[in-house]
Enzyme design. Structure first.
Site, PDB file in Angstrom:
ATOM      1  N   ASP A   5     -48.890   1.837  55.021  1.00 38.05           N
ATOM      2  CA  ASP A   5     -49.060   0.791  56.369  1.00 38.05           C
ATOM      3  C   ASP A   5     -49.125   1.521  57.676  1.00 38.05           C
ATOM      4  OD1 ASP A   5     -49.422  -1.855  57.157  1.00 38.05           O
ATOM      5  OD2 ASP A   5     -47.399  -2.473  57.423  1.00 38.05           O
ATOM      6  N   LEU A  31     -50.504  16.217  38.156  1.00 40.63           N
ATOM      7  CA  LEU A  31     -49.962  14.872  38.951  1.00 40.63           C
ATOM      8  C   LEU A  31     -50.610  13.539  38.568  1.00 40.63           C
ATOM      9  CD1 LEU A  31     -48.510  14.478  42.242  1.00 40.63           C
ATOM     10  CD2 LEU A  31     -50.345  12.949  41.848  1.00 40.63           C
ATOM     11  N   HIS A  42     -58.303   2.845  59.093  1.00 40.86           N
ATOM     12  CA  HIS A  42     -58.440   2.995  57.583  1.00 40.86           C
ATOM     13  C   HIS A  42     -59.281   4.269  57.279  1.00 40.86           C
ATOM     14  CE1 HIS A  42     -56.820  -0.913  57.474  1.00 40.86           C
ATOM     15  NE2 HIS A  42     -57.964  -1.582  57.751  1.00 40.86           N
TER      16      HIS A  42
END
Ligand code: IPE
Ligand code: IPE
Ligand code: MG
Length: 250
Positions: free
Chosen positions: A31, A142, A48
């Site tokens: 955020d 991962l 963004h």
């Protein structure tokens, strides 16, 4: 054996320090992109864009530390309530990120997963996501889950609907079964949830899975969440005592 002059002090000094709690799965609520851009006088979309550019270094930092599962919250079911121009920009940035990062993740053995629904995405973007999932599905490094058009309540609702559709008898429904019906089926629950951007809430992220997650919030905006911030967060986690409802250790 000579008597210690300060038996109490000696006892304390030899007491082993507790082991840090195990860490298999980290979730991040990414955020603060909009505020990052605003502070720089840039359009929100640039926030963004900077945010998605920060994904790779963060993934690499967790991979280097041997964390097997990482989940990133990128777009919530509630984020559709944002203005059209911002949603359009977010979709564009997601497409750019897939084009830019997929090959590199694949080379590093990262397995990409998606949490949420793809059906509301434009067909071309949906195909891009599906291709990236397909390309990396057998990788053993991962496991990177991107929660995009994800909501914790929608996930639980989907699970309930599927359980009913599968005619599972009520007495066979237990917590393990519900976990298997979630989007995260087969993944361990997040041990540690990090939220950037300063707010102290989950905003519908992994509601079922976060029952006993340790939570850490930092005021740092997501595009600025770097190696140093990661170390600070992990250092904080290492000092946590996870009790899962049990007694505190002596
Ligand atoms: C997080 O950044 C990304 C999404 C929720 C899509 P925000 O866009 O929420 O940034 P702030 O919270 O307004 O700064
Ligand atoms: C949470 O951020 C969702 C994501 C980071 C994808 P929001 O900016 O949507 O959360 P609220 O609205 O402040 O709770
Ligand atoms: Mg926000």
């Amino acid at each position: 054996m000579p008597q210690s002059p300060h038996p109490d002090t000696r006892k304390k000094a030899t007491k082993p320090s507790p082991l840090p709690p195990p860490l298999k799965h980290v979730g991040i609520i990414m955020d603060g992109n909009g505020r990052w851009a605003k502070e720089r006088g840039l359009p929100r979309i640039e926030g963004h864009r900077a945010g998605t550019r920060n994904i790779r270094p963060v993934v690499e930092a967790f991979a280097r530390r041997g964390i097997p599962y990482l989940t990133l919250f990128a777009f919530s079911t509630e984020n559709w309530s944002r203005p059209d121009w911002e949603i359009k920009g977010l979709m564009q940035v997601l497409g750019e990120a897939i084009d830019r990062e997929t090959e590199e993740f694949h080379r590093h053995g990262v397995r990409l997963c998606h949490l949420g629904h793809l059906d509301k995405l434009a067909p071309a973007l949906r195909d891009k996501v599906r291709q990236a999932l397909e390309l990396t599905k057998n990788n053993t490094g991962l496991s990177l889950s991107i929660a995009f058009n994800y909501g914790g309540r929608a996930e639980i609702l989907d699970a309930l609907r599927d359980i009913i559709r599968d005619h599972i008898p009520p007495e066979a429904v237990d917590e393990a079964l519900i976990s298997r019906y979630l989007y995260t089926s087969g993944q361990p629950d997040p041990d540690f949830i990090i939220r950037t951007g300063g707010d102290l809430r989950l905003s519908n992220f992994l509601l079922w899975q976060s029952a006993y997650s340790e939570i850490y919030c930092t005021p740092t905006y997501w595009p600025d969440f770097n190696e140093e911030e990661i170390e600070r967060a992990l250092e904080n986690y290492r000092r946590r005592e996870r009790r899962f409802g049990g007694r505190p250790s002596e």
